[in-house]
Design a protein around this motif. Structure first.
Motif, PDB file in Angstrom:
ATOM      1  N   ARG A  66       0.828  -1.208   0.000  1.00 53.96           N
ATOM      2  CA  ARG A  66       0.000   0.000   0.000  1.00 53.96           C
ATOM      3  C   ARG A  66       0.862   1.258   0.000  1.00 53.96           C
ATOM      4  O   ARG A  66       0.519   2.261  -0.623  1.00 53.96           O
ATOM      5  N   ALA A  67       1.999   1.200   0.705  1.00 53.85           N
ATOM      6  CA  ALA A  67       2.912   2.336   0.679  1.00 53.85           C
ATOM      7  C   ALA A  67       3.471   2.535  -0.727  1.00 53.85           C
ATOM      8  O   ALA A  67       3.565   3.673  -1.223  1.00 53.85           O
ATOM      9  N   LEU A  68       3.816   1.448  -1.386  1.00 53.85           N
ATOM     10  CA  LEU A  68       4.363   1.554  -2.733  1.00 53.85           C
ATOM     11  C   LEU A  68       3.299   1.922  -3.767  1.00 53.85           C
ATOM     12  O   LEU A  68       3.637   2.311  -4.887  1.00 53.85           O
ATOM     13  N   THR A  69       2.040   1.795  -3.371  1.00 55.24           N
ATOM     14  CA  THR A  69       0.984   2.302  -4.250  1.00 55.24           C
ATOM     15  C   THR A  69       1.162   3.802  -4.463  1.00 55.24           C
ATOM     16  O   THR A  69       1.013   4.313  -5.574  1.00 55.24           O
ATOM     17  N   LEU A  70       1.497   4.515  -3.389  1.00 55.48           N
ATOM     18  CA  LEU A  70       1.776   5.941  -3.524  1.00 55.48           C
ATOM     19  C   LEU A  70       3.048   6.156  -4.335  1.00 55.48           C
ATOM     20  O   LEU A  70       3.092   7.026  -5.206  1.00 55.48           O
ATOM     21  N   ARG A  71       4.068   5.351  -4.072  1.00 56.24           N
ATOM     22  CA  ARG A  71       5.333   5.494  -4.813  1.00 56.24           C
ATOM     23  C   ARG A  71       5.118   5.309  -6.306  1.00 56.24           C
ATOM     24  O   ARG A  71       5.685   6.047  -7.128  1.00 56.24           O
ATOM     25  N   SER A  72       4.293   4.355  -6.693  1.00 52.71           N
ATOM     26  CA  SER A  72       4.085   4.062  -8.109  1.00 52.71           C
ATOM     27  C   SER A  72       3.365   5.186  -8.841  1.00 52.71           C
ATOM     28  O   SER A  72       3.399   5.249 -10.063  1.00 52.71           O
ATOM     29  N   ARG A  73       2.722   6.061  -8.075  1.00 52.18           N
ATOM     30  CA  ARG A  73       1.949   7.131  -8.697  1.00 52.18           C
ATOM     31  C   ARG A  73       2.632   8.497  -8.604  1.00 52.18           C
ATOM     32  O   ARG A  73       2.045   9.508  -8.968  1.00 52.18           O
ATOM     33  N   LEU A  74       3.868   8.539  -8.109  1.00 53.26           N
ATOM     34  CA  LEU A  74       4.563   9.819  -7.999  1.00 53.26           C
ATOM     35  C   LEU A  74       4.878  10.391  -9.372  1.00 53.26           C
ATOM     36  O   LEU A  74       5.331   9.680 -10.275  1.00 53.26           O
ATOM     37  N   LYS A  75       4.676  11.674  -9.500  1.00 58.48           N
ATOM     38  CA  LYS A  75       5.090  12.364 -10.714  1.00 58.48           C
ATOM     39  C   LYS A  75       6.603  12.456 -10.764  1.00 58.48           C
ATOM     40  O   LYS A  75       7.210  12.379 -11.831  1.00 58.48           O
ATOM     41  N   GLU A  76       7.220  12.615  -9.599  1.00 55.08           N
ATOM     42  CA  GLU A  76       8.670  12.669  -9.499  1.00 55.08           C
ATOM     43  C   GLU A  76       9.066  12.195  -8.106  1.00 55.08           C
ATOM     44  O   GLU A  76       8.431  12.555  -7.117  1.00 55.08           O
ATOM     45  N   ALA A  77      10.132  11.375  -8.018  1.00 52.94           N
ATOM     46  CA  ALA A  77      10.576  10.831  -6.734  1.00 52.94           C
ATOM     47  C   ALA A  77      11.835  11.507  -6.219  1.00 52.94           C
ATOM     48  O   ALA A  77      12.354  11.125  -5.176  1.00 52.94           O
ATOM     49  N   THR A  78      12.338  12.527  -6.937  1.00 56.22           N
ATOM     50  CA  THR A  78      13.549  13.232  -6.501  1.00 56.22           C
ATOM     51  C   THR A  78      13.347  14.745  -6.582  1.00 56.22           C
ATOM     52  O   THR A  78      14.282  15.489  -6.883  1.00 56.22           O
ATOM     53  N   ALA A  79      12.157  15.199  -6.320  1.00 53.20           N
ATOM     54  CA  ALA A  79      11.853  16.625  -6.430  1.00 53.20           C
ATOM     55  C   ALA A  79      12.392  17.386  -5.223  1.00 53.20           C
ATOM     56  O   ALA A  79      12.435  16.866  -4.118  1.00 53.20           O
ATOM     57  N   ASP A  80      12.793  18.624  -5.438  1.00 52.42           N
ATOM     58  CA  ASP A  80      13.253  19.494  -4.361  1.00 52.42           C
ATOM     59  C   ASP A  80      12.097  20.415  -3.988  1.00 52.42           C
ATOM     60  O   ASP A  80      11.631  21.195  -4.810  1.00 52.42           O
ATOM     61  N   PRO A  81      11.585  20.341  -2.741  1.00 47.10           N
ATOM     62  CA  PRO A  81      10.463  21.197  -2.356  1.00 47.10           C
ATOM     63  C   PRO A  81      10.732  22.679  -2.580  1.00 47.10           C
ATOM     64  O   PRO A  81       9.831  23.426  -2.984  1.00 47.10           O
ATOM     65  N   ALA A  82      11.981  23.137  -2.335  1.00 52.98           N
ATOM     66  CA  ALA A  82      12.289  24.548  -2.531  1.00 52.98           C
ATOM     67  C   ALA A  82      12.174  24.936  -3.998  1.00 52.98           C
ATOM     68  O   ALA A  82      11.709  26.033  -4.331  1.00 52.98           O
ATOM     69  N   LYS A  83      12.580  24.040  -4.881  1.00 54.10           N
ATOM     70  CA  LYS A  83      12.440  24.321  -6.315  1.00 54.10           C
ATOM     71  C   LYS A  83      10.969  24.368  -6.716  1.00 54.10           C
ATOM     72  O   LYS A  83      10.568  25.188  -7.546  1.00 54.10           O
ATOM     73  N   LEU A  84      10.181  23.465  -6.145  1.00 53.75           N
ATOM     74  CA  LEU A  84       8.747  23.485  -6.442  1.00 53.75           C
ATOM     75  C   LEU A  84       8.134  24.813  -6.001  1.00 53.75           C
ATOM     76  O   LEU A  84       7.323  25.402  -6.719  1.00 53.75           O
ATOM     77  N   MET A  85       8.529  25.279  -4.819  1.00 59.08           N
ATOM     78  CA  MET A  85       8.017  26.558  -4.330  1.00 59.08           C
ATOM     79  C   MET A  85       8.482  27.711  -5.219  1.00 59.08           C
ATOM     80  O   MET A  85       7.731  28.660  -5.451  1.00 59.08           O
ATOM     81  N   ALA A  86       9.705  27.622  -5.686  1.00 57.76           N
ATOM     82  CA  ALA A  86      10.214  28.659  -6.583  1.00 57.76           C
ATOM     83  C   ALA A  86       9.386  28.702  -7.861  1.00 57.76           C
ATOM     84  O   ALA A  86       9.088  29.781  -8.390  1.00 57.76           O
TER      85      ALA A  86
END
Length: 573
Positions: free
Chosen positions: A229-249
């Motif tokens: 069930r945890a990997l269910t979320l992992r399988s649906r990620l748009k990106e698994a190495t995103a930087d939150p600060a870059k997203l905010m930028a």
């Protein structure tokens, strides 16, 4: 939704004193390199502060990964400090106060901002380290470092799930949300995108994976199902190495007057980073909530290396980092109640993080083969002391199983049984196709659930188990393709007999072996129901194809078996 409640105020400008040793443990972390961009508040506005790693360092540059965190051009540096990017500005400001010669171009303290994973990977360690989680100290020390934390952490910052308000309005109530709710929302398309930081590099990524797994463990006593069930979320990620600060930028750079950003979904970040963004004059509003079912937080220990040669300057730096400077920057002075404690062993964090980071995104092809013979109507004891039939237990299992298949699954269902001598060995109940595609106007997942709910075994029906397995394997072998895992899942009481297709176990195994094609594997996952099930026959059949056999005594057994098979297929090699 309103912004997160502040919930913290520093008592003043007094230094925070600390005493005591750090925790220990063992583990190993796999690391990569990246650009770290962070957002800090300056003069009530929003300023972008960037620290860039050596551009020569990439995930494929193993040699570069052993370089020192920084190479200062100033020979007069007495103390080298590595700090998590979000707290580095506070540490740098404190270090500036200790420069007794403002005209000197070289400060006595060099502060480098870097994610904790990089500090662990670099051969040259700093004199002082302020990572964003105490967990990293145990990880680093297990690898040969020798850091000692001086008492309690400097500060705390809970992990929140953040997104533009138009998204969080559906997920967050009263400043709270949950990993389970997020997983369900992305699985059903209610949330268009979810991104996560690198779980092997950043604290937010590492602890978020820990939180997700803890949340899913609350939903079931079966560890295999919880991990799936945890990997269910992992399988649906748009990106698994995103930087939150870059997203905010990226969000801050958009000037949509309606406050809607379509290309940024939900992402975990620290409360401090979210507050910094919220204090800025940004058009697009971000809000967030604490995941109550797996609440985790960053903490910031002040750790000193064993070979630190300037203890006096170290103590001065420690005293210069005041409580008020940290609270002004958005940190908390104490943990948030309800936060999960860190595991004693770093491996408890690193193992799920490795599985998460190296998860193979494979499509799954499954043919469910359901025993509908008369023997399935025999009564058996069920959990709780009640009595049911094998068929009844299978119906309950099927309800659980239909929920487990990911959106990229292609699936079909056969019933096998021979009520009359002229009957075929099996019949299609749910046509083979994408689980998201319609069957008679309804999603195939719903058709599977209904077929299991309506499942009944015919009295006096023979059991052409072996013939049906041979046909199913042959059917699925034609569908094997690169980037997919192809399975036949058999649910039966495990005995072939009383049909015109009956064969001995030896005959069946000979035919099954003759049809194996290593270039097109089709593992058979078999689940045996009932106290007198022939598990040896099922085990022989499954192992001959590279699959597994499991006995079933409760409805969750099917889900557990499928979870284990899927986890093995998607696991790192």
């Amino acid at each position: 939704m309103s912004e997160l409640p502040r919930g913290y105020q520093g008592p003043g400008d007094e230094p925070i004193t600390h005493h005591g040793p750090p925790g220990g443990g063992a583990g190993r972390v796999l690391l990569a390199a990246a650009i770290v961009v962070l957002l800090v508040a300056v003069a009530g506005g929003t300023t972008w502060w960037m620290y860039t790693r050596d551009p020569a360092r990439t995930t494929n540059d193993a040699t570069a990964a052993t370089r020192a965190p920084s190479a200062s051009p100033c020979p007069g540096v007495k103390l080298r400090v590595a700090a998590a990017p979000e707290i580095a500005p506070v540490v740098s400001a404190a270090a500036k106060k200790l420069d007794d010669d403002p005209a000197n171009a070289c400060d006595p303290i060099s502060v480098v901002a870097e994610e904790p994973g990089f500090t662990v990977a670099n051969a040259a360690k700093p004199d002082v380290w302020i990572p964003s989680s105490s967990a990293w100290l145990g990880i680093a020390n297990a690898g040969g470092a020798a850091f000692t934390a001086e008492g309690k952490p400097l500060a705390h910052s809970p992990i929140v799930l953040a997104a533009p308000s138009v998204v969080t309005n559906t997920l967050v109530k009263g400043g709270r949300t949950s990993w389970a709710q997020l997983t369900g929302a992305v699985a059903t398309g209610k949330v268009a995108a979810v991104t996560m930081p690198d779980a092997q590099i950043s604290t937010v990524g590492l602890l978020s994976v820990y939180g997700v797994n803890a949340a899913m463990a609350r939903t079931t006593p079966d560890s295999g199902i919880a991990q799936l069930r945890a990997l269910t979320l992992r399988s649906r990620l748009k990106e698994a190495t995103a930087d939150p600060a870059k997203l905010m930028a990226r969000v801050a750079a958009q000037w949509n007057t309606n406050g809607v950003v379509y290309d940024v979904g939900v992402f975990p970040t620290t409360e401090q980073q979210l507050r910094t963004y919220q204090r800025g004059k940004n058009t697009v509003r971000l809000t967030g909530g604490f995941p109550a079912d797996g609440q985790v937080e960053a903490d910031y220990p002040f750790a000193v290396a064993k070979n630190n040669q300037d203890i006096e300057l170290t103590a001065q730096l420690r005293a210069a980092i005041t409580r008020s400077s940290l609270t002004k920057a958005g940190f908390r002075p104490a943990p948030l109640p309800g936060t999960l404690p860190l595991p004693a062993q770093p491996s408890a964090l690193l193992a799920p993080a490795t599985m998460w980071s190296e998860y193979k995104s494979l499509s799954t092809q499954v043919l469910l083969l359901i025993d509908a013979s008369g023997s399935m109507n025999k009564k058996i004891a069920a959990p709780g002391g009640r009595t049911t039939t094998r068929a009844g237990l299978l119906r309950e299992s099927g309800r659980f199983a239909a929920e487990l298949f990911a959106e990229d699954t292609t699936v079909g269902m056969w019933y096998f049984g021979q009520p009359t001598p002229s009957s075929p060995p099996h019949r299609e109940v749910v046509s083979y196709g994408p689980i998201t595609a319609p069957v008679d106007g309804k999603p195939r997942r719903d058709a599977l659930a209904k077929a299991m709910k309506d499942y009944r075994a015919a009295d006096n029906s023979g059991t052409p188990l072996y013939k049906s397995v041979l046909d199913a394997v042959a059917e699925m072998r034609e569908k094997v393709s690169p980037g997919t895992v192809t399975l036949v899942v058999v649910l039966t009481d495990g005995e072939d007999g009383e049909s015109t297709y009956k064969m001995t176990h030896a005959q069946f195994m000979q035919k099954l072996a003759a049809e194996q094609d290593p270039s097109r594997p089709v593992p058979v996952l078999s689940l045996g129901y009932g106290p007198d099930v022939d598990m040896k026959a099922l085990t022989d059949m499954s192992e001959a194809t590279g699959g597994k056999a499991f006995p079933a005594t409760n409805p969750a057994d099917l889900s557990s078996a499928i979870a284990k098979a899927f986890l093995a297929a998607h696991a790192p090699r």
